[in-house]
Design a protein around this motif. Structure first.
Motif, PDB file in Angstrom:
ATOM      1  N   VAL A   8     -15.445  20.963  22.865  1.00  0.00           N
ATOM      2  CA  VAL A   8     -15.633  21.111  24.295  1.00  0.00           C
ATOM      3  C   VAL A   8     -16.908  21.947  24.575  1.00  0.00           C
ATOM      4  O   VAL A   8     -17.140  22.937  23.898  1.00  0.00           O
ATOM      5  CB  VAL A   8     -14.359  21.699  24.972  1.00  0.00           C
ATOM      6  N   GLY A   9     -17.730  21.456  25.393  1.00  0.00           N
ATOM      7  CA  GLY A   9     -18.962  22.154  25.753  1.00  0.00           C
ATOM      8  C   GLY A   9     -20.142  21.757  24.888  1.00  0.00           C
ATOM      9  O   GLY A   9     -21.299  21.920  25.281  1.00  0.00           O
ATOM     10  N   ILE A  10     -19.799  21.180  23.648  1.00  0.00           N
ATOM     11  CA  ILE A  10     -20.937  20.818  22.783  1.00  0.00           C
ATOM     12  C   ILE A  10     -20.947  19.335  22.476  1.00  0.00           C
ATOM     13  O   ILE A  10     -21.680  18.867  21.605  1.00  0.00           O
ATOM     14  CB  ILE A  10     -20.882  21.610  21.449  1.00  0.00           C
ATOM     15  N   LEU A  11     -20.077  18.599  23.137  1.00  0.00           N
ATOM     16  CA  LEU A  11     -19.974  17.160  22.822  1.00  0.00           C
ATOM     17  C   LEU A  11     -21.235  16.447  23.320  1.00  0.00           C
ATOM     18  O   LEU A  11     -21.501  16.418  24.517  1.00  0.00           O
ATOM     19  CB  LEU A  11     -18.723  16.558  23.497  1.00  0.00           C
ATOM     20  N   PRO A  12     -22.085  15.916  22.362  1.00  0.00           N
ATOM     21  CA  PRO A  12     -23.321  15.260  22.784  1.00  0.00           C
ATOM     22  C   PRO A  12     -23.070  13.821  23.198  1.00  0.00           C
ATOM     23  O   PRO A  12     -21.957  13.326  23.008  1.00  0.00           O
ATOM     24  CB  PRO A  12     -24.154  15.300  21.488  1.00  0.00           C
ATOM     25  N   ASN A  13     -24.038  13.169  23.721  1.00  0.00           N
ATOM     26  CA  ASN A  13     -23.900  11.768  24.121  1.00  0.00           C
ATOM     27  C   ASN A  13     -24.300  10.826  23.004  1.00  0.00           C
ATOM     28  O   ASN A  13     -23.992   9.641  23.050  1.00  0.00           O
ATOM     29  CB  ASN A  13     -24.815  11.474  25.342  1.00  0.00           C
ATOM     30  N   ARG A  14     -25.002  11.406  21.979  1.00  0.00           N
ATOM     31  CA  ARG A  14     -25.502  10.584  20.876  1.00  0.00           C
ATOM     32  C   ARG A  14     -24.908  11.093  19.571  1.00  0.00           C
ATOM     33  O   ARG A  14     -24.652  12.299  19.439  1.00  0.00           O
ATOM     34  CB  ARG A  14     -27.039  10.695  20.783  1.00  0.00           C
ATOM     35  N   PRO A  15     -24.733  10.196  18.584  1.00  0.00           N
ATOM     36  CA  PRO A  15     -24.219  10.678  17.287  1.00  0.00           C
ATOM     37  C   PRO A  15     -25.210  11.626  16.608  1.00  0.00           C
ATOM     38  O   PRO A  15     -26.413  11.493  16.794  1.00  0.00           O
ATOM     39  CB  PRO A  15     -24.051   9.396  16.464  1.00  0.00           C
ATOM     40  N   SER A  16     -24.631  12.580  15.911  1.00  0.00           N
ATOM     41  CA  SER A  16     -25.473  13.489  15.149  1.00  0.00           C
ATOM     42  C   SER A  16     -24.855  13.641  13.763  1.00  0.00           C
ATOM     43  O   SER A  16     -23.621  13.461  13.604  1.00  0.00           O
ATOM     44  CB  SER A  16     -25.553  14.844  15.850  1.00  0.00           C
ATOM     45  N   LYS A  17     -25.694  13.937  12.810  1.00  0.00           N
ATOM     46  CA  LYS A  17     -25.237  14.008  11.421  1.00  0.00           C
ATOM     47  C   LYS A  17     -24.210  15.112  11.222  1.00  0.00           C
ATOM     48  O   LYS A  17     -23.181  14.938  10.571  1.00  0.00           O
ATOM     49  CB  LYS A  17     -26.458  14.251  10.529  1.00  0.00           C
ATOM     50  N   PRO A  53     -16.336  14.601  33.498  1.00  0.00           N
ATOM     51  CA  PRO A  53     -15.880  14.335  32.122  1.00  0.00           C
ATOM     52  C   PRO A  53     -17.050  14.403  31.137  1.00  0.00           C
ATOM     53  O   PRO A  53     -18.141  13.943  31.451  1.00  0.00           O
ATOM     54  CB  PRO A  53     -15.292  12.914  32.220  1.00  0.00           C
ATOM     55  N   ALA A  54     -16.757  15.033  29.927  1.00  0.00           N
ATOM     56  CA  ALA A  54     -17.801  15.182  28.919  1.00  0.00           C
ATOM     57  C   ALA A  54     -17.674  14.108  27.851  1.00  0.00           C
ATOM     58  O   ALA A  54     -18.577  13.871  27.076  1.00  0.00           O
ATOM     59  CB  ALA A  54     -17.690  16.570  28.274  1.00  0.00           C
ATOM     60  N   GLY A  55     -16.559  13.493  27.768  1.00  0.00           N
ATOM     61  CA  GLY A  55     -16.325  12.430  26.756  1.00  0.00           C
ATOM     62  C   GLY A  55     -14.854  12.293  26.465  1.00  0.00           C
ATOM     63  O   GLY A  55     -14.031  12.827  27.181  1.00  0.00           O
ATOM     64  N   LEU A  56     -14.578  11.592  25.370  1.00  0.00           N
ATOM     65  CA  LEU A  56     -13.165  11.344  25.031  1.00  0.00           C
ATOM     66  C   LEU A  56     -12.952  11.602  23.549  1.00  0.00           C
ATOM     67  O   LEU A  56     -13.822  11.305  22.729  1.00  0.00           O
ATOM     68  CB  LEU A  56     -12.803   9.880  25.351  1.00  0.00           C
ATOM     69  N   VAL A  57     -11.786  12.183  23.229  1.00  0.00           N
ATOM     70  CA  VAL A  57     -11.406  12.376  21.816  1.00  0.00           C
ATOM     71  C   VAL A  57     -10.232  11.440  21.529  1.00  0.00           C
ATOM     72  O   VAL A  57      -9.253  11.407  22.273  1.00  0.00           O
ATOM     73  CB  VAL A  57     -10.982  13.833  21.539  1.00  0.00           C
ATOM     74  N   ARG A  58     -10.371  10.714  20.426  1.00  0.00           N
ATOM     75  CA  ARG A  58      -9.256   9.778  20.111  1.00  0.00           C
ATOM     76  C   ARG A  58      -8.802  10.037  18.671  1.00  0.00           C
ATOM     77  O   ARG A  58      -9.637  10.204  17.786  1.00  0.00           O
ATOM     78  CB  ARG A  58      -9.743   8.349  20.246  1.00  0.00           C
ATOM     79  N   THR A  59      -7.517  10.106  18.500  1.00  0.00           N
ATOM     80  CA  THR A  59      -6.959  10.227  17.142  1.00  0.00           C
ATOM     81  C   THR A  59      -6.117   8.989  16.892  1.00  0.00           C
ATOM     82  O   THR A  59      -5.534   8.429  17.807  1.00  0.00           O
ATOM     83  CB  THR A  59      -6.071  11.478  16.993  1.00  0.00           C
ATOM     84  N   ALA A  60      -6.041   8.582  15.621  1.00  0.00           N
ATOM     85  CA  ALA A  60      -5.269   7.361  15.309  1.00  0.00           C
ATOM     86  C   ALA A  60      -4.741   7.422  13.890  1.00  0.00           C
ATOM     87  O   ALA A  60      -5.329   8.053  13.017  1.00  0.00           O
ATOM     88  CB  ALA A  60      -6.157   6.133  15.466  1.00  0.00           C
ATOM     89  N   LEU A 107      -0.550  13.275  17.096  1.00  0.00           N
ATOM     90  CA  LEU A 107      -1.923  12.778  17.325  1.00  0.00           C
ATOM     91  C   LEU A 107      -2.554  13.478  18.533  1.00  0.00           C
ATOM     92  O   LEU A 107      -3.738  13.854  18.514  1.00  0.00           O
ATOM     93  CB  LEU A 107      -1.902  11.251  17.554  1.00  0.00           C
ATOM     94  N   HIS A 108      -1.683  13.683  19.549  1.00  0.00           N
ATOM     95  CA  HIS A 108      -2.168  14.367  20.756  1.00  0.00           C
ATOM     96  C   HIS A 108      -2.601  15.798  20.426  1.00  0.00           C
ATOM     97  O   HIS A 108      -3.667  16.273  20.859  1.00  0.00           O
ATOM     98  CB  HIS A 108      -1.072  14.351  21.829  1.00  0.00           C
ATOM     99  N   ASP A 109      -1.694  16.471  19.610  1.00  0.00           N
ATOM    100  CA  ASP A 109      -2.008  17.864  19.241  1.00  0.00           C
ATOM    101  C   ASP A 109      -3.332  17.918  18.452  1.00  0.00           C
ATOM    102  O   ASP A 109      -4.186  18.805  18.679  1.00  0.00           O
ATOM    103  CB  ASP A 109      -0.879  18.454  18.409  1.00  0.00           C
ATOM    104  N   SER A 110      -3.462  16.952  17.506  1.00  0.00           N
ATOM    105  CA  SER A 110      -4.693  16.922  16.694  1.00  0.00           C
ATOM    106  C   SER A 110      -5.901  16.698  17.607  1.00  0.00           C
ATOM    107  O   SER A 110      -6.958  17.364  17.473  1.00  0.00           O
ATOM    108  CB  SER A 110      -4.615  15.794  15.676  1.00  0.00           C
ATOM    109  N   ALA A 111      -5.749  15.757  18.567  1.00  0.00           N
ATOM    110  CA  ALA A 111      -6.851  15.453  19.488  1.00  0.00           C
ATOM    111  C   ALA A 111      -7.198  16.683  20.323  1.00  0.00           C
ATOM    112  O   ALA A 111      -8.393  16.989  20.548  1.00  0.00           O
ATOM    113  CB  ALA A 111      -6.443  14.281  20.395  1.00  0.00           C
ATOM    114  N   ALA A 112      -6.126  17.424  20.739  1.00  0.00           N
ATOM    115  CA  ALA A 112      -6.347  18.623  21.546  1.00  0.00           C
ATOM    116  C   ALA A 112      -7.117  19.671  20.750  1.00  0.00           C
ATOM    117  O   ALA A 112      -8.007  20.357  21.288  1.00  0.00           O
ATOM    118  CB  ALA A 112      -4.986  19.168  22.006  1.00  0.00           C
ATOM    119  N   LEU A 113      -6.797  19.761  19.424  1.00  0.00           N
ATOM    120  CA  LEU A 113      -7.482  20.716  18.553  1.00  0.00           C
ATOM    121  C   LEU A 113      -8.964  20.342  18.449  1.00  0.00           C
ATOM    122  O   LEU A 113      -9.861  21.194  18.587  1.00  0.00           O
ATOM    123  CB  LEU A 113      -6.845  20.685  17.163  1.00  0.00           C
ATOM    124  N   VAL A 114      -9.184  19.021  18.222  1.00  0.00           N
ATOM    125  CA  VAL A 114     -10.575  18.539  18.091  1.00  0.00           C
ATOM    126  C   VAL A 114     -11.312  18.793  19.403  1.00  0.00           C
ATOM    127  O   VAL A 114     -12.468  19.245  19.418  1.00  0.00           O
ATOM    128  CB  VAL A 114     -10.586  17.037  17.723  1.00  0.00           C
TER     129      VAL A 114
END
Ligand code: ADP
Length: 592
Positions: free
Chosen positions: A57-66, A151-158, A45-52
């Motif tokens: 990274v650098g393009i993570l917005p603060n609002r959802p986008s389609k 920090p730009a945000g958080l990536v979570r895998t589950a 899960l960590h590896d997948s999160a790291a990939l995501v």
């Protein structure tokens, strides 16, 4: 083997141990393996999160986008993992499990989620809990996008916990399968090992049981090359030794029994409670009991004789006691009892040695009686001789009327003494066996005639007819001629002495059962039945005075009896008062 408790004990103990060890192993390994699987999934899960993260990274917005939502949804489907992008304020930017942006916007703020709090703080976090969004238990891993300072945000895998658990269950099934197979193999091995250990023990036990029943001739070969083999060898040596000892014991007890049974003396061994341990045949004969049934019974019950029992009550200061006990039976037997004490610290045991002293006592009293009789018989003629001699010396020598009569009396008494002494010497010689007999064929007819001639004068003086007759006329008996003459002379002399005037004395013989039967009969006064058994005793006379007057010594019939016995024959008497007496002598016939 099936009946061996040791086998089942060993087998059961090792099997239980084996199962306990297997279960413990499986529990420990399963726990460890579950942790490993969870760790591996977390790492994935960590590896997948790291990939995501590298993707956003650098393009993570603060609002959802389609676009972002579509991209994350596709990615989540490809790696079969829920992916969630969260802004630092806790609002969800994209979630692979949501279909549209509006669905994402409706998701609640994730600021307090444990894995996100950890990731925001230390860059990485994880947790297992029920997802409020999906309503099922999930395993979460979260990482931070960007540095702690910016920090730009958080990536979570589950992934759902069901996925984790099914992976764990698959591995655990394998662990159980292996453990059961190994465990069964160990059980089989235990079976053979227990059998291998028990087999020699079983063999030893069987051999020991056989030895206990007296089967010594057996050897054990275990071929184990261990302590049990050494034990088997010692066992074989012990069996051999036991065999030798038992043979020796049997031999010595057989010898003891032979000696005891061959003994003339009776032997009774008693234990400390006065119970018979052993009694030989002679003891049984002496005291009238069955030795085979005496063992274990009290002495008093076995012998039914208090006097013998009382020997044991004598003070035991002396090691041996001797008493003579009159049994009081019909034979008036007297038994000498020697009691030896075998004292030990704990008990007193007794050995009684019994001898029949009846004959000894009888002979002793006979001897005393004989001495008294001889003294008495000698005293009477000697007193007479002395009295006549004194009378002569006191002046009767010159008494021409009586002196001759006195000297005649002295002569008669001296003759009586002479006869008595001759008879005594004769009986003493016969009894002691010193008299040398010249035993051969003696013609009965001839000897009878000689004896009749010798007694003719006495018979004639009483007008008695002396007849000698028998068949066969030339019968020969096995005897000493002089002895046979003595027998016949004594019997004919008695017959004449105790017969009335003008009667007949017959000397008749015939053969009966290859034995010569000689009968000397008279028609005299006869002998009363109560005296018949005693007439052959020394010095026995029915009428002492009469016998003395007739010149008898009371030894004649005793001499006849001893002579007849010395020739291998016998004598007996038949008589009726007033009718007459018949003496029957039986002698062996001389072989042709
Ligand atoms: P004894 O010298 O007195 O004759 P014996 O030993 O010859 O001694 O006999 C023992 C006794 O037996 C005699 O004293 C007599 O009483 C009795 N006796 C022996 N023979 C006869 C007989 N033929 N008839 C009757 N009594 C006899």
């Amino acid at each position: 083997m099936w009946s061996s408790r040791l086998f089942w004990k060993l087998f059961a103990s090792y099997t239980i141990l084996n199962f306990l060890a297997t279960i413990t192993f499986v529990v420990i390994v399963s726990g460890w393996q579950k942790d490993q699987v969870v760790e591996q999934i977390k790492q994935r899960l960590h590896d997948s999160a790291a990939l995501v993260r590298s993707d956003v990274v650098g393009i993570l917005p603060n609002r959802p986008s389609k676009d972002l939502q579509g991209h994350i949804s596709n990615l989540g489907q490809v790696i079969n993992t829920r992916i969630t992008l969260i802004a630092m304020d806790g609002s969800v930017v994209a979630d692979s499990k949501q279909r549209t942006v509006s669905d994402v916007l409706q998701m609640e703020n994730h600021k307090d989620r444990l894995e996100l709090v950890q990731a925001a703080k230390i860059g990485r976090g994880s947790s297992q809990r029920v997802s409020p969004t999906l309503g099922q238990p999930m395993l979460y891993v979260a990482i931070r996008v960007g540095e702690l300072t910016a920090p730009a945000g958080l990536v979570r895998t589950a992934v759902p916990m069901t996925t984790v658990l099914s992976e764990v269950a698959a591995v655990q099934r394998l662990i159980w399968l292996v453990a059961i197979v190994v465990s069964l193999a160990v059980v089989i091995l235990t079976w053979f090992l227990a059998a291998r250990v028990v087999r020699p023990v079983h063999a030893l036990t069987t051999a020991a049981e056989r030895i206990a029943t007296g089967e010594y001739r057996q050897e054990l070969f275990l071929n184990n090359r261990d302590e049990l083999d050494g034990l088997a060898k010692s066992f074989n040596r012990m069996a051999k030794q036991l065999n030798i000892r038992e043979t020796q014991l049997r031999e010595s007890s057989r010898r003891l029994v032979t000696v005891l049974e061959g003994m003339f003396e009776g032997v009774i061994a008693l234990d400390d409670r006065e119970k018979v341990v052993l009694a030989n045949a002679a003891a049984g004969r002496l005291l009238n009991f069955d030795p085979a049934e005496a063992s274990g019974r009290p002495l008093l019950e076995v012998t039914r004789n208090r006097a013998i029992r009382e020997v044991l009550a004598l003070p035991t200061g002396e090691q041996t006691q001797h008493v003579e006990v009159e049994l009081g039976d019909d034979q008036n037997r007297v038994v000498g009892v020697n009691a030896a004490v075998l004292s030990s610290e704990h008990a007193t045991r007794w050995i009684l040695v019994l001898h029949d002293v009846t004959e000894l006592r009888r002979l002793e009293s006979l001897r005393q009686e004989f001495v008294a009789n001889v003294s008495h018989e000698l005293k009477t003629p000697l007193s007479s001789i002395k009295a006549y001699a004194e009378t002569l010396l006191n002046g009767a020598l010159t008494d021409t009327e009586n002196n001759r009569k006195f000297v005649t009396q002295i002569d008669e008494q001296a003759e009586r003494l002479h006869e008595l002494i001759l008879d005594l010497l004769s009986i003493a010689r016969i009894e002691s066996g010193q008299q040398a007999f010249d035993i051969g064929a003696v013609r009965l007819c001839q000897t009878a005639k000689i004896c009749i001639a010798a007694n003719e004068a006495a018979a004639v003086s009483k007008e008695i007819d002396l007849v000698a007759d028998g068949s066969p006329a030339d019968l020969e008996v096995k005897a000493d001629e002089e002895g046979l003459r003595q027998i016949l002379n004594n019997l004919i002399d008695n017959a004449i002495k105790y017969s009335p005037i003008s009667s007949t004395v017959n000397v008749l013989w015939h053969v009966e059962n290859s034995t010569a039967v000689i009968q000397v009969s008279d028609t005299g006064q006869g002998i009363a039945p109560e005296f018949l058994p005693r007439v052959f005793e020394r010095f026995f006379r029915v009428d002492k005075a009469r016998s003395r007057a007739l010149g008898g010594t009371g030894l004649g019939l005793s001499i006849v009896k001893h002579l007849a016995q010395s020739f291998g024959g016998s004598v007996n008497v038949c008589s009726q008062i007033g009718i007459g007496t018949v003496f029957t002598v039986r002698l062996p016939i001389a072989e042709a």
